[in-house]
Write an enzyme that holds these catalytic residues in place. Structure first.
Site, PDB file in Angstrom:
ATOM      1  N   GLY A 190     -10.510  -3.037   2.868  1.00  0.00           N
ATOM      2  CA  GLY A 190      -9.609  -2.958   4.012  1.00  0.00           C
ATOM      3  C   GLY A 190      -9.727  -1.633   4.737  1.00  0.00           C
ATOM      4  CG  ASP A 191      -6.224  -0.363   6.805  1.00  0.00           C
ATOM      5  OD1 ASP A 191      -6.039  -1.264   5.957  1.00  0.00           O
ATOM      6  OD2 ASP A 191      -5.324   0.397   7.191  1.00  0.00           O
ATOM      7  CB  THR A 216      -0.845  -0.041   1.290  1.00  0.00           C
ATOM      8  OG1 THR A 216      -1.733  -1.140   1.173  1.00  0.00           O
ATOM      9  CG2 THR A 216      -1.634   1.226   1.540  1.00  0.00           C
TER      10      THR A 216
HETATM   11  N1  ASP Z   1      -3.961  -2.115   4.654  1.00  0.00           N
HETATM   12  C1  ASP Z   1      -4.170  -2.642   3.338  1.00  0.00           C
HETATM   13  C2  ASP Z   1      -5.422  -3.476   3.335  1.00  0.00           C
HETATM   14  O1  ASP Z   1      -5.637  -4.219   4.265  1.00  0.00           O
HETATM   15  C3  ASP Z   1      -3.045  -3.477   2.861  1.00  0.00           C
HETATM   16  C4  ASP Z   1      -1.665  -2.932   3.081  1.00  0.00           C
HETATM   17  O2  ASP Z   1      -1.475  -1.930   3.727  1.00  0.00           O
HETATM   18  O3  ASP Z   1      -0.734  -3.513   2.567  1.00  0.00           O
HETATM   19  O4  ASP Z   1      -6.147  -3.425   2.385  1.00  0.00           O
END
Ligand code: ASP
Length: 326
Positions: free
Chosen positions: A222-223, A192
């Site tokens: 996701g977050d 990300t």
């Molecule tokens: N936080 C991101 C998600 O869960 C993935 C990541 O940060 O690599 O979609």
């Protein structure tokens, strides 16, 4: 007269906030997986992103514009899991999430599960600027992107061979061990991108963009697009962008937790971010990290994984890019 002008100019320069830009490119990397070639490509993209965002700040632009600019560069780079090079769902598709928040007004924009949109961070910004909403998803978000005349790309622009291999490996592993996504190594879950910035006027902004996690179910969010989980900014406190195992970051409302610790406990940005990343999340088994920047220009970049691509550019133009040390 000249002296007065000089004094006024000096005073206005002194009153300016120390412009700062911090970016990340995901917390899922380990030394064994990082070839020299991959590292060089990632570092070059991080530097390009820092320079692009810094140009905005230097010319008096807003932290929001700087964050958007820095993230567009990372979305366009195949080195990271956002935009081009985003990871694949179990169905082999790219579904992207992004968000942006303005610390001055607490306005925010986010998109989730979007396909084909070249730069999801620009769409998130458009949601903030041109709708009364905070989040749009799927088809509705894509229709809005068309309305705003944002560029689209075909699937083969986004899908790079490495992500296809990662999906195959994730599926094999899952089949062998009957493993859930949680037992996959962090590299399957991360990459990300995000940015936080402080502009001359003292305003903070934060943004995050991602393809999510490899082998995620279609429709999983996701977050990263969730304000308060993956992204948060408040001029009085801090700007935060997270990366890691999103389900944990949502449950702990990580980005807002940092702001809350600073507001209610008077914690410094270092103490607040250490507590959530190295204590609370670690105890729960939530892998990841974050970048945080307060209104004085103090920076924290904690992660509880082996590495996190990140970089900082400060008011004097000095750049620091790091992967394995905070
Ligand atoms: N936080 C991101 C998600 O869960 C993935 C990541 O940060 O690599 O979609």
């Amino acid at each position: 007269m000249k002296l007065l002008a000089f004094l006024l100019m000096t005073a206005s320069v002194l009153a300016e906030a120390p412009i700062t830009l911090v970016i990340h490119g995901g917390a899922g990397i380990s030394r064994e997986e990082l070839s020299a070639e991959k590292e060089a490509a990632a570092r070059a993209a991080l530097e390009e992103s820092l320079r692009a965002g810094f140009k905005v700040l230097q010319s008096g632009g807003s932290s929001l514009d700087a964050v958007g600019m820095a993230i567009v560069v990372l979305e366009d780079s195949p080195s990271f899991n956002a935009g081009r090079g985003a990871v694949l769902t179990s169905a082999g598709a790219v579904e992207m999430d992004a968000s942006i928040m303005d610390g001055a007004t607490l306005k925010a924009g986010a998109v989730a599960g979007v396909q084909g949109v070249r730069n999801p961070i620009r769409l998130a910004r458009a949601v903030m600027d041109h709708t009364p909403h905070v989040m749009l998803i799927g088809n509705g978000a894509e229709d809005f992107a068309r309305e705003r005349k944002l560029p689209f790309e075909p699937p083969d622009y986004f899908i790079i061979p490495e992500r296809v291999r990662q999906l195959e490996r994730a599926k094999e592993k899952a089949a062998k061990k009957q493993a859930s996504i949680e037992s996959l190594p962090p590299s399957f879950k991360a990459g990300t991108v995000g940015a936080v910035a402080l502009d001359k006027a003292g305003h903070l902004a934060a943004g995050t963009s991602t393809g999510g996690m490899t082998n995620k179910r279609a429709g999983r969010v996701g977050d990263s697009p969730v304000i308060g989980a993956g992204t948060y900014a408040d001029d009085d406190l801090v700007a935060v962008s997270c990366t890691g195992h999103g389900e944990y970051f949502i449950r702990c409302a990580v980005a807002h937790d940092v702001a809350a610790r600073m507001r209610y406990q008077n914690a410094t940005v270092g103490d607040a971010t250490r507590a959530i990343i190295h204590e609370r999340l670690k105890k729960m088994g939530g892998d990841g990290g974050l970048i945080a920047l307060d209104a004085k220009g103090n920076v924290a970049t904690p992660f509880n994984t082996p590495g996190m691509f990140h970089g900082i550019i400060r008011a004097d133009g000095t750049i620091r890019i790091a992967i394995f040390e905070e």
